[in-house]
Design an enzyme around this catalytic site. Structure first.
Site, PDB file in Angstrom:
ATOM      1  N   LYS A   1      86.533  15.669  62.733  1.00 17.90           N
ATOM      2  CA  LYS A   1      85.705  16.512  63.605  1.00 17.90           C
ATOM      3  C   LYS A   1      84.838  17.449  62.781  1.00 17.90           C
ATOM      4  CE  LYS A   1      89.029  16.715  67.377  1.00 17.90           C
ATOM      5  NZ  LYS A   1      89.964  17.576  68.084  1.00 17.90           N
TER       6      LYS A   1
ATOM      7  N   HIS B   1      99.761 -16.130  68.831  1.00 16.15           N
ATOM      8  CA  HIS B   1      98.835 -17.158  68.343  1.00 16.15           C
ATOM      9  C   HIS B   1      97.832 -16.579  67.350  1.00 16.15           C
ATOM     10  CE1 HIS B   1     100.138 -20.265  71.300  1.00 16.15           C
ATOM     11  NE2 HIS B   1     100.629 -19.173  71.858  1.00 16.15           N
TER      12      HIS B   1
ATOM     13  N   GLU C   1     100.815  10.373  66.182  1.00 18.58           N
ATOM     14  CA  GLU C   1     100.461  11.788  65.996  1.00 18.58           C
ATOM     15  C   GLU C   1     101.695  12.647  65.733  1.00 18.58           C
ATOM     16  OE1 GLU C   1      96.304  13.023  68.237  1.00 18.58           O
ATOM     17  OE2 GLU C   1      98.170  13.664  69.153  1.00 18.58           O
TER      18      GLU C   1
HETATM   19  O1  PA5 Z   1      97.147  14.981  71.725  1.00 15.33           O
HETATM   20  C1  PA5 Z   1      96.193  15.665  71.493  1.00 15.33           C
HETATM   21  O2  PA5 Z   1      96.304  16.867  71.238  1.00 15.33           O
HETATM   22  C2  PA5 Z   1      94.808  15.084  71.522  1.00 15.33           C
HETATM   23  O3  PA5 Z   1      94.829  13.736  71.753  1.00 15.33           O
HETATM   24  C3  PA5 Z   1      94.015  15.766  72.615  1.00 15.33           C
HETATM   25  O4  PA5 Z   1      94.653  15.537  73.847  1.00 15.33           O
HETATM   26  C4  PA5 Z   1      92.597  15.251  72.646  1.00 15.33           C
HETATM   27  O5  PA5 Z   1      91.971  15.507  71.412  1.00 15.33           O
HETATM   28  C5  PA5 Z   1      91.808  15.901  73.755  1.00 15.33           C
HETATM   29  O6  PA5 Z   1      91.770  17.301  73.624  1.00 15.33           O
HETATM   30  P1  PA5 Z   1      91.261  18.175  74.829  1.00 15.33           P
HETATM   31  O7  PA5 Z   1      92.194  17.969  75.965  1.00 15.33           O
HETATM   32  O8  PA5 Z   1      91.268  19.612  74.329  1.00 15.33           O
HETATM   33  O9  PA5 Z   1      89.853  17.708  75.159  1.00 15.33           O
END
Ligand code: PA5
Length: 443
Positions: A419, A305, A284
């Site tokens: 999303k 393996h 990310e």
């Molecule tokens: O790193 C991030 O921003 C995402 O992985 C969020 O943590 C994840 O989408 C969960 O979001 P939230 O804490 O608002 O439910």
């Protein structure tokens, strides 16, 4: 101590590569330390190991004790950065078999990290009629996966204990001031913990997001923070020569020289989920603007393996980062076989960890021979100090590395695309036009 060995990558690195990025490293370090670079609103994690909220930390420890006393199971609801850190630390410091092993702490189930009805129903079945508590973790409170799971477990708790009893068993980790979950927690009177504004999900394991579930599992969170604090100090003391800086420089140079995939390899099955956390951290942070090493993880020797063939002889696009622990928690000696059917009696009396170590050494040489640069990170053992150090080591390296790449390491604009499509296909109000267009494309 965390030890970084770049020597098995050296022959793949151009002479002077580190010196060439020294200025950029110093700049990135400065940006992280003073919150002045790209994404500067999200560098609260940099000083977190020493500047955390001590009052909240004590409440986390107290809540963990209460959950341990009240419940046989804890359901931890969250996804992505609100889930992977806690699971990674619990698995690496306890076990992937934590729930099945004898212990005096509650079983821990992770829910709301997908949309599988079968997986959710399994957790309901495994809890059975045992006493349980819930930790819902969501900064926004509107992320579909955890929100839907929370509806189910909140309903279960309220049916089992009544609204007042359920209130005593629900812990909400969310934004300090805003969001749907914050509103609900205030209204219902749940105990609340904070996802700090300046800490993104993937950097949040050392906040209440990770610490509450980790503490419930019986892990010493003070020692975990102390390990992270020691690693932070190294990063401050040696801006361009800390283990994080050296790792960031080497993987950046390898990326620039054409490597496009980094595999994180562990030789302990308990390390597998740490790889999942690491993948989100780097994926990310760096995977944007058409750039970034693709982070993958492997579980050796099992994957030798299966994936071992590709690593050894497939496309030459990988670098490999190995995490090894010097000492296992237990020793198993290999017994003698009078018939020696497998021809392995030369190992009689040797420990399994000795054999594992030779597998680590042999794999490293084979992969380097096959054109895969190796970076080796060594920690003394699987304990809180080591894992605290390892978390901070990777987080800081990730911040530096993202800046070396020239991207904002702290945003994740790309995760919204699926999303939007999902909401449109589900018929969320306001998405009507998109729905028709998407359905037409899916015909
Ligand atoms: O790193 C991030 O921003 C995402 O992985 C969020 O943590 C994840 O989408 C969960 O979001 P939230 O804490 O608002 O439910």
């Amino acid at each position: 101590m965390l030890h970084l060995d770049l020597s098995p990558a050296q022959s793949f690195l151009a002479p002077g590569y580190h010196d060439q990025c020294k200025d950029k490293l110093a700049q990135a370090h400065q940006w992280l330390q003073t919150a002045t670079g790209l994404g500067n609103d999200f560098v609260g994690w940099v000083h977190l190991p020493v500047e955390y909220d001590k009052e909240e930390f004590a409440r986390i420890q107290a809540a963990a004790k209460k959950i341990q006393a009240q419940s046989k199971a804890l359901v931890v609801i969250g996804i992505g950065g609100s889930y992977l850190g806690a699971r990674a630390v619990i698995e690496v410091l306890k076990s992937p078999n934590y729930n099945a092993l004898p212990k005096d702490t509650p079983d821990i189930y992770f829910a709301g990290n997908g949309l599988s009805s079968d997986a959710l129903q399994e957790i309901v079945t495994m809890i059975g009629d045992r006493d349980f508590s819930v930790n819902i973790i969501s900064k926004s409170g509107t992320t579909t996966e955890p929100a839907v799971a929370f509806r189910v477990f909140k309903d279960m708790l309220e049916k089992k204990y009544g609204k007042d009893g359920a209130r005593e068993r629900i812990y909400a980790t969310t934004d300090a001031a805003r969001g749907a979950l914050k509103g609900l927690a205030d209204k219902e009177g749940y105990e609340e913990f904070v996802v700090p504004d300046d800490v993104g999900g993937r950097f949040s394991v050392l906040t209440a997001v990770g610490l509450l579930p980790i503490a419930v599992a019986g892990i010493d969170i003070e020692a975990l923070m102390a390990g992270a604090a020691a690693q932070r100090q190294e990063c401050i003391d040696q801006p361009d020569a800390s283990a994080s800086a050296q790792y960031a420089a080497a993987r950046h140079a390898l990326f620039e020289s054409g490597k496009s995939v980094e595999i994180l390899a562990g030789f302990e099955p308990s390390f597998r989920f740490f790889g999942e956390w690491w993948k989100q951290l780097f994926g990310e942070s760096e995977g944007k603007e058409g750039k970034g090493l693709f982070p993958a993880s492997v579980d050796f020797t099992a994957d030798l393996h299966s994936m071992g063939q590709y690593i050894q002889q497939g496309q030459r696009l990988m670098l490999e980062t190995v995490v090894r622990f010097e000492k296992p928690l237990t020793e198993v000696a290999i017994p003698n076989d009078p018939d020696n059917v497998d021809g392995l009696n030369f190992l009689t009396g040797k420990t399994l960890s000795y054999v594992n170590e030779q597998a680590i050494r042999g794999t490293r040489l084979a992969h380097v021979d096959g054109g895969v640069p190796n970076i080796v990170i060594t920690l003394p053992r699987r304990d809180e100090d080591s894992i605290g150090r390892l978390i901070y080591f990777f987080e800081y390296a990730c911040g530096l590395s993202g800046h070396l790449l020239g991207v904002n390491p702290f945003d994740q604009p790309g995760v919204e695309a699926y999303k939007k499509n999902m909401f449109a296909l589900l018929g969320k109000p306001g998405y009507e036009d998109q729905k028709a267009a998407l359905e037409a494309r899916l015909k």
